[in-house]
Design a protein around this motif. Sequence first.
Motif, PDB file in Angstrom:
ATOM      1  N   VAL A   1      -0.628  -4.214   3.606  1.00 38.55           N
ATOM      2  CA  VAL A   1       0.083  -3.519   4.678  1.00 38.55           C
ATOM      3  C   VAL A   1       0.384  -4.548   5.756  1.00 38.55           C
ATOM      4  CG1 VAL A   1      -0.026  -1.695   6.429  1.00 38.55           C
ATOM      5  CG2 VAL A   1      -1.207  -1.383   4.256  1.00 38.55           C
ATOM      6  N   PHE A   2       1.639  -4.616   6.167  1.00 36.04           N
ATOM      7  CA  PHE A   2       2.004  -5.504   7.269  1.00 36.04           C
ATOM      8  C   PHE A   2       1.285  -5.053   8.528  1.00 36.04           C
ATOM      9  CE2 PHE A   2       5.822  -5.143   4.555  1.00 36.04           C
ATOM     10  CZ  PHE A   2       5.939  -6.454   4.151  1.00 36.04           C
ATOM     11  N   ALA A   3       0.682  -5.977   9.243  1.00 33.41           N
ATOM     12  CA  ALA A   3      -0.050  -5.629  10.461  1.00 33.41           C
ATOM     13  C   ALA A   3       0.589  -6.269  11.683  1.00 33.41           C
ATOM     14  CB  ALA A   3      -1.506  -6.039  10.331  1.00 33.41           C
ATOM     15  N   ASP A   4       1.890  -6.550  11.604  1.00 32.42           N
ATOM     16  CA  ASP A   4       2.620  -7.116  12.735  1.00 32.42           C
ATOM     17  C   ASP A   4       2.685  -6.104  13.867  1.00 32.42           C
ATOM     18  OD1 ASP A   4       3.092  -9.299  11.131  1.00 32.42           O
ATOM     19  OD2 ASP A   4       5.159  -8.741  10.674  1.00 32.42           O
ATOM     20  N   ALA A   5       2.823  -6.605  15.083  1.00 38.23           N
ATOM     21  CA  ALA A   5       2.895  -5.743  16.264  1.00 38.23           C
ATOM     22  C   ALA A   5       4.022  -4.718  16.143  1.00 38.23           C
ATOM     23  CB  ALA A   5       3.091  -6.595  17.516  1.00 38.23           C
ATOM     24  N   GLU A   6       5.141  -5.104  15.508  1.00 37.48           N
ATOM     25  CA  GLU A   6       6.275  -4.186  15.398  1.00 37.48           C
ATOM     26  C   GLU A   6       5.963  -2.957  14.533  1.00 37.48           C
ATOM     27  OE1 GLU A   6       9.396  -5.830  12.329  1.00 37.48           O
ATOM     28  OE2 GLU A   6       8.414  -7.528  13.322  1.00 37.48           O
ATOM     29  N   TYR A   7       4.956  -3.040  13.686  1.00 35.77           N
ATOM     30  CA  TYR A   7       4.586  -1.914  12.828  1.00 35.77           C
ATOM     31  C   TYR A   7       3.412  -1.105  13.366  1.00 35.77           C
ATOM     32  CZ  TYR A   7       7.558  -3.911   9.192  1.00 35.77           C
ATOM     33  OH  TYR A   7       8.626  -4.382   8.492  1.00 35.77           O
ATOM     34  N   LYS A   8       2.759  -1.571  14.420  1.00 36.71           N
ATOM     35  CA  LYS A   8       1.498  -0.977  14.862  1.00 36.71           C
ATOM     36  C   LYS A   8       1.609   0.529  15.139  1.00 36.71           C
ATOM     37  CE  LYS A   8      -2.659  -1.922  17.311  1.00 36.71           C
ATOM     38  NZ  LYS A   8      -3.436  -2.837  18.070  1.00 36.71           N
TER      39      LYS A   8
ATOM     40  N   VAL B   1      12.336 -24.227  10.996  1.00 36.00           N
ATOM     41  CA  VAL B   1      11.055 -24.131  10.311  1.00 36.00           C
ATOM     42  C   VAL B   1      10.154 -23.305  11.218  1.00 36.00           C
ATOM     43  CG1 VAL B   1       9.044 -25.380   9.443  1.00 36.00           C
ATOM     44  CG2 VAL B   1      11.329 -26.306   9.092  1.00 36.00           C
ATOM     45  N   ILE B   2       9.617 -22.255  10.642  1.00 32.80           N
ATOM     46  CA  ILE B   2       8.772 -21.330  11.391  1.00 32.80           C
ATOM     47  C   ILE B   2       7.368 -21.393  10.813  1.00 32.80           C
ATOM     48  CG2 ILE B   2       8.451 -18.930  12.110  1.00 32.80           C
ATOM     49  CD1 ILE B   2      11.720 -19.603  10.614  1.00 32.80           C
ATOM     50  N   ASN B   3       6.394 -21.630  11.669  1.00 27.55           N
ATOM     51  CA  ASN B   3       4.987 -21.599  11.265  1.00 27.55           C
ATOM     52  C   ASN B   3       4.398 -20.354  11.926  1.00 27.55           C
ATOM     53  OD1 ASN B   3       2.796 -22.525   9.841  1.00 27.55           O
ATOM     54  ND2 ASN B   3       2.089 -23.844  11.490  1.00 27.55           N
ATOM     55  N   ALA B   4       4.585 -19.220  11.249  1.00 20.55           N
ATOM     56  CA  ALA B   4       4.314 -17.920  11.846  1.00 20.55           C
ATOM     57  C   ALA B   4       2.877 -17.460  11.640  1.00 20.55           C
ATOM     58  CB  ALA B   4       5.256 -16.891  11.235  1.00 20.55           C
ATOM     59  N   PRO B   5       2.183 -17.162  12.742  1.00 24.29           N
ATOM     60  CA  PRO B   5       0.865 -16.551  12.601  1.00 24.29           C
ATOM     61  C   PRO B   5       1.060 -15.086  12.188  1.00 24.29           C
ATOM     62  CG  PRO B   5       1.433 -16.764  14.916  1.00 24.29           C
ATOM     63  CD  PRO B   5       2.556 -17.368  14.131  1.00 24.29           C
ATOM     64  N   MET B   6       0.372 -14.661  11.146  1.00 21.61           N
ATOM     65  CA  MET B   6       0.569 -13.317  10.613  1.00 21.61           C
ATOM     66  C   MET B   6      -0.782 -12.638  10.397  1.00 21.61           C
ATOM     67  SD  MET B   6       3.955 -13.404   9.923  1.00 21.61           S
ATOM     68  CE  MET B   6       4.475 -12.401   8.562  1.00 21.61           C
ATOM     69  N   LYS B   7      -0.725 -11.305  10.333  1.00 23.25           N
ATOM     70  CA  LYS B   7      -1.889 -10.502   9.969  1.00 23.25           C
ATOM     71  C   LYS B   7      -1.456  -9.499   8.920  1.00 23.25           C
ATOM     72  CE  LYS B   7      -4.997 -10.539  13.857  1.00 23.25           C
ATOM     73  NZ  LYS B   7      -5.754  -9.769  14.806  1.00 23.25           N
ATOM     74  N   MET B   8      -2.374  -9.231   8.018  1.00 27.39           N
ATOM     75  CA  MET B   8      -2.112  -8.246   6.992  1.00 27.39           C
ATOM     76  C   MET B   8      -3.421  -7.525   6.682  1.00 27.39           C
ATOM     77  SD  MET B   8       0.124  -8.792   3.572  1.00 27.39           S
ATOM     78  CE  MET B   8       1.488  -9.396   4.527  1.00 27.39           C
ATOM     79  N   VAL B   9      -3.300  -6.280   6.300  1.00 30.00           N
ATOM     80  CA  VAL B   9      -4.469  -5.518   5.893  1.00 30.00           C
ATOM     81  C   VAL B   9      -4.383  -5.318   4.383  1.00 30.00           C
ATOM     82  CG1 VAL B   9      -5.729  -3.335   6.125  1.00 30.00           C
ATOM     83  CG2 VAL B   9      -4.590  -4.325   8.121  1.00 30.00           C
ATOM     84  N   ALA B  10      -5.444  -5.650   3.693  1.00 31.02           N
ATOM     85  CA  ALA B  10      -5.531  -5.420   2.247  1.00 31.02           C
ATOM     86  C   ALA B  10      -6.349  -4.150   2.037  1.00 31.02           C
ATOM     87  CB  ALA B  10      -6.194  -6.608   1.562  1.00 31.02           C
ATOM     88  N   VAL B  11      -5.890  -3.314   1.090  1.00 32.38           N
ATOM     89  CA  VAL B  11      -6.535  -2.023   0.843  1.00 32.38           C
ATOM     90  C   VAL B  11      -6.809  -1.877  -0.655  1.00 32.38           C
ATOM     91  CG1 VAL B  11      -6.364   0.477   1.163  1.00 32.38           C
ATOM     92  CG2 VAL B  11      -5.162  -1.050   2.747  1.00 32.38           C
ATOM     93  N   SER B  12      -8.017  -1.404  -0.978  1.00 26.14           N
ATOM     94  CA  SER B  12      -8.380  -1.227  -2.383  1.00 26.14           C
ATOM     95  C   SER B  12      -9.429  -0.127  -2.527  1.00 26.14           C
ATOM     96  CB  SER B  12      -8.965  -2.528  -2.948  1.00 26.14           C
ATOM     97  OG  SER B  12      -9.399  -2.359  -4.272  1.00 26.14           O
ATOM     98  N   LYS B  13      -9.355   0.589  -3.643  1.00 25.09           N
ATOM     99  CA  LYS B  13     -10.392   1.574  -3.954  1.00 25.09           C
ATOM    100  C   LYS B  13     -11.517   0.920  -4.757  1.00 25.09           C
ATOM    101  CE  LYS B  13      -7.493   5.646  -3.897  1.00 25.09           C
ATOM    102  NZ  LYS B  13      -7.997   6.872  -3.365  1.00 25.09           N
TER     103      LYS B  13
ATOM    104  N   TYR C   1       0.848  -1.190   0.000  1.00 19.10           N
ATOM    105  CA  TYR C   1       0.000   0.000   0.000  1.00 19.10           C
ATOM    106  C   TYR C   1       0.889   1.247   0.000  1.00 19.10           C
ATOM    107  CZ  TYR C   1      -3.743   3.082   1.912  1.00 19.10           C
ATOM    108  OH  TYR C   1      -4.665   4.072   2.138  1.00 19.10           O
ATOM    109  N   PRO C   2       0.775   2.102  -1.013  1.00 19.71           N
ATOM    110  CA  PRO C   2       1.676   3.259  -1.139  1.00 19.71           C
ATOM    111  C   PRO C   2       1.735   4.174   0.082  1.00 19.71           C
ATOM    112  CG  PRO C   2       0.382   2.991  -3.140  1.00 19.71           C
ATOM    113  CD  PRO C   2      -0.164   2.014  -2.132  1.00 19.71           C
TER     114      PRO C   2
END
Length: 191
Positions: A169-176, A149-161, A54-55
């Motif tokens: 957009v990465f939604a990891d805690a480190e980016y919050k 081997v990492i089985n990582a739970p992840m979250k991401m936000v998708a954005v569209s017009k 997402y720009p």
Amino acid sequence: MKTKLITALLIFISLFSLAQTKTNADDQAIRKSMVYFVNTIKYKKIDQTVECIYPKFFTVANKDQLTQMLNMTYNNPFVKIDVLDMKFISVGKPELIDGENFSISSYYLKLKADVSSMGEEMKKSISEMLTKKYGKGTVEYLAKEGAYVINAPMKMVAVSKDKKSWKVVFADAEYKKKLIKVLPKKILDKL
């Protein structure tokens, strides 16, 4: 009376089916965009990876630095990281806010980090870092291969017009903290 009841029932079923079809189309478009994003990482096409983001995210993260970080992570000769699999947990229904649609998705990303060329002390440091980032029980060391081997739970936000072309957009805690300037409060509150 019976005819009116049957007609009302048919209209209700038709409207319900139409709503389900629209939801499924949104769901599929979001999944397709996210799978494409993950595949660009998997096949180490980092410039294409960055184009999927997402720009507005680049107002809080420098695009060139992010590209460089992704290159160092996924094209590192010392720690070879491969994407093995991606499994969706959920894809949220898009919410229209200020002319853009936002959807929160949860998924598992299975990664393999080959650390066989490193010394024991570095392997231990990497193990601690991975466990801290992804959580206990999500990181497994394969001694024969010298890989995690990492089985990582992840979250991401998708954005569209337009609900056709989605950016992520990465939604990891480190980016919050940074995301406060990128995503609407209503979406941030759900992360």
